[in-house]
Design a protein around this motif. Structure first.
Motif, PDB file in Angstrom:
ATOM      1  N   ARG A  15       0.789  -1.182   0.059  1.00  0.00           N
ATOM      2  CA  ARG A  15       0.001   0.001   0.056  1.00  0.00           C
ATOM      3  C   ARG A  15       0.929   1.161   0.077  1.00  0.00           C
ATOM      4  O   ARG A  15       0.496   2.288  -0.738  1.00  0.00           O
ATOM      5  CB  ARG A  15      -0.861  -0.067   1.252  1.00  0.00           C
ATOM      6  CG  ARG A  15      -1.976  -0.960   1.021  1.00  0.00           C
ATOM      7  CD  ARG A  15      -2.883  -1.153   2.504  1.00  0.00           C
ATOM      8  NE  ARG A  15      -3.871  -1.958   2.325  1.00  0.00           N
ATOM      9  CZ  ARG A  15      -4.477  -2.442   3.603  1.00  0.00           C
ATOM     10  NH1 ARG A  15      -4.068  -2.106   4.590  1.00  0.00           N
ATOM     11  NH2 ARG A  15      -5.464  -3.388   3.463  1.00  0.00           N
ATOM     12  N   LEU A  18       2.492   1.664  -3.248  1.00  0.00           N
ATOM     13  CA  LEU A  18       1.521   2.079  -4.323  1.00  0.00           C
ATOM     14  C   LEU A  18       1.165   3.604  -4.283  1.00  0.00           C
ATOM     15  O   LEU A  18       1.019   4.579  -5.236  1.00  0.00           O
ATOM     16  CB  LEU A  18       0.214   1.491  -4.250  1.00  0.00           C
ATOM     17  CG  LEU A  18      -0.886   1.644  -5.247  1.00  0.00           C
ATOM     18  CD1 LEU A  18      -0.526   0.735  -6.485  1.00  0.00           C
ATOM     19  CD2 LEU A  18      -2.204   1.432  -4.780  1.00  0.00           C
ATOM     20  N   HIS A  21       3.587   5.503  -5.672  1.00  0.00           N
ATOM     21  CA  HIS A  21       3.518   5.247  -7.228  1.00  0.00           C
ATOM     22  C   HIS A  21       4.963   4.261  -7.719  1.00  0.00           C
ATOM     23  O   HIS A  21       5.395   4.594  -8.850  1.00  0.00           O
ATOM     24  CB  HIS A  21       3.395   6.280  -8.282  1.00  0.00           C
ATOM     25  CG  HIS A  21       2.300   7.171  -7.985  1.00  0.00           C
ATOM     26  ND1 HIS A  21       1.162   6.827  -8.397  1.00  0.00           N
ATOM     27  CD2 HIS A  21       2.075   8.421  -7.432  1.00  0.00           C
ATOM     28  CE1 HIS A  21       0.005   7.589  -8.068  1.00  0.00           C
ATOM     29  NE2 HIS A  21       0.668   8.556  -7.366  1.00  0.00           N
ATOM     30  N   TRP A  23       5.474   1.321  -8.641  1.00  0.00           N
ATOM     31  CA  TRP A  23       4.566   0.215  -9.184  1.00  0.00           C
ATOM     32  C   TRP A  23       5.327  -1.119  -8.944  1.00  0.00           C
ATOM     33  O   TRP A  23       4.736  -2.027  -8.891  1.00  0.00           O
ATOM     34  CB  TRP A  23       4.195   0.458 -10.781  1.00  0.00           C
ATOM     35  CG  TRP A  23       3.522   1.708 -10.992  1.00  0.00           C
ATOM     36  CD1 TRP A  23       4.218   2.683 -11.720  1.00  0.00           C
ATOM     37  CD2 TRP A  23       2.474   2.355 -10.321  1.00  0.00           C
ATOM     38  NE1 TRP A  23       3.468   3.845 -11.357  1.00  0.00           N
ATOM     39  CE2 TRP A  23       2.449   3.550 -10.481  1.00  0.00           C
ATOM     40  CE3 TRP A  23       1.396   1.725  -9.582  1.00  0.00           C
ATOM     41  CZ2 TRP A  23       1.154   4.504 -10.460  1.00  0.00           C
ATOM     42  CZ3 TRP A  23       0.415   2.675  -9.163  1.00  0.00           C
ATOM     43  CH2 TRP A  23       0.280   3.902  -9.632  1.00  0.00           C
ATOM     44  N   ALA A  26       5.202  -2.165  -5.393  1.00  0.00           N
ATOM     45  CA  ALA A  26       3.909  -2.432  -4.830  1.00  0.00           C
ATOM     46  C   ALA A  26       3.393  -3.733  -5.320  1.00  0.00           C
ATOM     47  O   ALA A  26       2.876  -4.638  -4.633  1.00  0.00           O
ATOM     48  CB  ALA A  26       3.049  -1.047  -5.469  1.00  0.00           C
ATOM     49  N   ARG A  42     -10.308  -3.881  -2.433  1.00  0.00           N
ATOM     50  CA  ARG A  42      -9.586  -2.841  -2.535  1.00  0.00           C
ATOM     51  C   ARG A  42      -8.088  -2.986  -2.801  1.00  0.00           C
ATOM     52  O   ARG A  42      -7.278  -2.452  -3.599  1.00  0.00           O
ATOM     53  CB  ARG A  42      -9.659  -1.692  -1.618  1.00  0.00           C
ATOM     54  CG  ARG A  42     -11.089  -1.171  -1.340  1.00  0.00           C
ATOM     55  CD  ARG A  42     -11.506   0.227  -1.826  1.00  0.00           C
ATOM     56  NE  ARG A  42     -13.062   0.366  -1.821  1.00  0.00           N
ATOM     57  CZ  ARG A  42     -13.496   1.527  -1.601  1.00  0.00           C
ATOM     58  NH1 ARG A  42     -12.855   2.414  -1.321  1.00  0.00           N
ATOM     59  NH2 ARG A  42     -14.697   1.594  -1.501  1.00  0.00           N
ATOM     60  N   ASP A  43      -7.538  -4.093  -2.101  1.00  0.00           N
ATOM     61  CA  ASP A  43      -6.322  -4.416  -2.105  1.00  0.00           C
ATOM     62  C   ASP A  43      -6.003  -5.069  -3.556  1.00  0.00           C
ATOM     63  O   ASP A  43      -4.814  -4.861  -4.228  1.00  0.00           O
ATOM     64  CB  ASP A  43      -5.700  -5.261  -0.775  1.00  0.00           C
ATOM     65  CG  ASP A  43      -5.801  -4.333   0.281  1.00  0.00           C
ATOM     66  OD1 ASP A  43      -5.263  -3.117   0.119  1.00  0.00           O
ATOM     67  OD2 ASP A  43      -6.228  -4.627   1.393  1.00  0.00           O
ATOM     68  N   GLU A  45      -7.649  -4.587  -6.137  1.00  0.00           N
ATOM     69  CA  GLU A  45      -7.931  -3.377  -7.231  1.00  0.00           C
ATOM     70  C   GLU A  45      -6.268  -2.616  -7.349  1.00  0.00           C
ATOM     71  O   GLU A  45      -5.815  -2.485  -8.436  1.00  0.00           O
ATOM     72  CB  GLU A  45      -8.720  -2.262  -6.792  1.00  0.00           C
ATOM     73  CG  GLU A  45     -10.016  -2.675  -7.054  1.00  0.00           C
ATOM     74  CD  GLU A  45     -11.107  -1.582  -6.709  1.00  0.00           C
ATOM     75  OE1 GLU A  45     -10.864  -0.897  -5.854  1.00  0.00           O
ATOM     76  OE2 GLU A  45     -12.188  -1.903  -7.102  1.00  0.00           O
ATOM     77  N   ASN A  46      -5.671  -2.499  -6.020  1.00  0.00           N
ATOM     78  CA  ASN A  46      -4.346  -1.992  -6.174  1.00  0.00           C
ATOM     79  C   ASN A  46      -3.270  -2.942  -6.802  1.00  0.00           C
ATOM     80  O   ASN A  46      -2.619  -2.448  -7.340  1.00  0.00           O
ATOM     81  CB  ASN A  46      -3.840  -1.761  -4.654  1.00  0.00           C
ATOM     82  CG  ASN A  46      -4.754  -0.675  -3.888  1.00  0.00           C
ATOM     83  OD1 ASN A  46      -5.069   0.185  -4.607  1.00  0.00           O
ATOM     84  ND2 ASN A  46      -4.575  -0.698  -2.564  1.00  0.00           N
ATOM     85  N   GLU A  49      -3.654  -2.484 -10.515  1.00  0.00           N
ATOM     86  CA  GLU A  49      -3.337  -1.214 -11.024  1.00  0.00           C
ATOM     87  C   GLU A  49      -1.614  -1.254 -11.049  1.00  0.00           C
ATOM     88  O   GLU A  49      -1.052  -0.888 -11.955  1.00  0.00           O
ATOM     89  CB  GLU A  49      -3.564  -0.006 -10.084  1.00  0.00           C
ATOM     90  CG  GLU A  49      -3.013   1.290 -10.524  1.00  0.00           C
ATOM     91  CD  GLU A  49      -3.412   2.462  -9.625  1.00  0.00           C
ATOM     92  OE1 GLU A  49      -2.964   3.498 -10.209  1.00  0.00           O
ATOM     93  OE2 GLU A  49      -3.966   2.153  -8.746  1.00  0.00           O
TER      94      GLU A  49
END
Length: 148
Positions: A15, A18, A21, A23, A26, A42-43, A45-46, A49
């Protein structure tokens, strides 16, 4: 949830990366966390991304599909609808039109219930693109006004 300290540490580190940024970091930490236990929607989704920005397109789709299922399970239908829209767009880009249409249909079923939400606006914007592609410019303009 059954997560131990290593999973929690990896999740927090993911988190944090992320948010910065970073990436690659993350992606690595969130993958470690997922391997050690179930991630929240939500994690996921992270993770999707981070996977997208690090060139792991297949894993991005898998994480988004898992996030979708988790949102549905938790009754977060507006979030599920957004995930379904993302999946529809990604499958459309891959020219998997029937799969994209199925995800768009799911998005529509979740998001049409609240036409005053910003999530519904994203659905309508997707519909604008569809009408433009078909050459229905008057309908596309009408939908663009609705989205606004």
């Amino acid at each position: 949830m059954g997560t131990g300290p290593q999973v929690t540490d990896s999740l927090e580190a993911g988190r944090d990366a992320l948010a910065r940024h970073d990436w690659r970091e993350a992606y690595d930490f969130l993958n470690t966390a997922m391997a050690g236990g179930k991630l929240h929607a939500r994690d996921l989704e992270n993770l999707a991304e981070a996977a997208f920005w690090t060139g792991h397109a297949g894993e991005c789709l898998q994480a988004t599909e898992r996030a979708y299922a988790s949102h549905v399970e938790q009754g977060e239908l507006h979030r599920a609808g957004l995930a379904a829209l993302r999946l529809a767009r990604e499958y459309q880009h891959r020219l998997a039109h029937s799969v994209a249409a199925a995800w768009f249909s799911r998005a529509r079923s979740h998001l049409e219930q609240n036409s005053e939400s910003h999530e519904y606006g994203y659905l309508v914007l997707a519909m604008v693109s569809g009408e433009q592609a078909k050459g229905n410019l008057d309908r596309a303009l009408e939908l663009a006004r609705e989205a606004t």
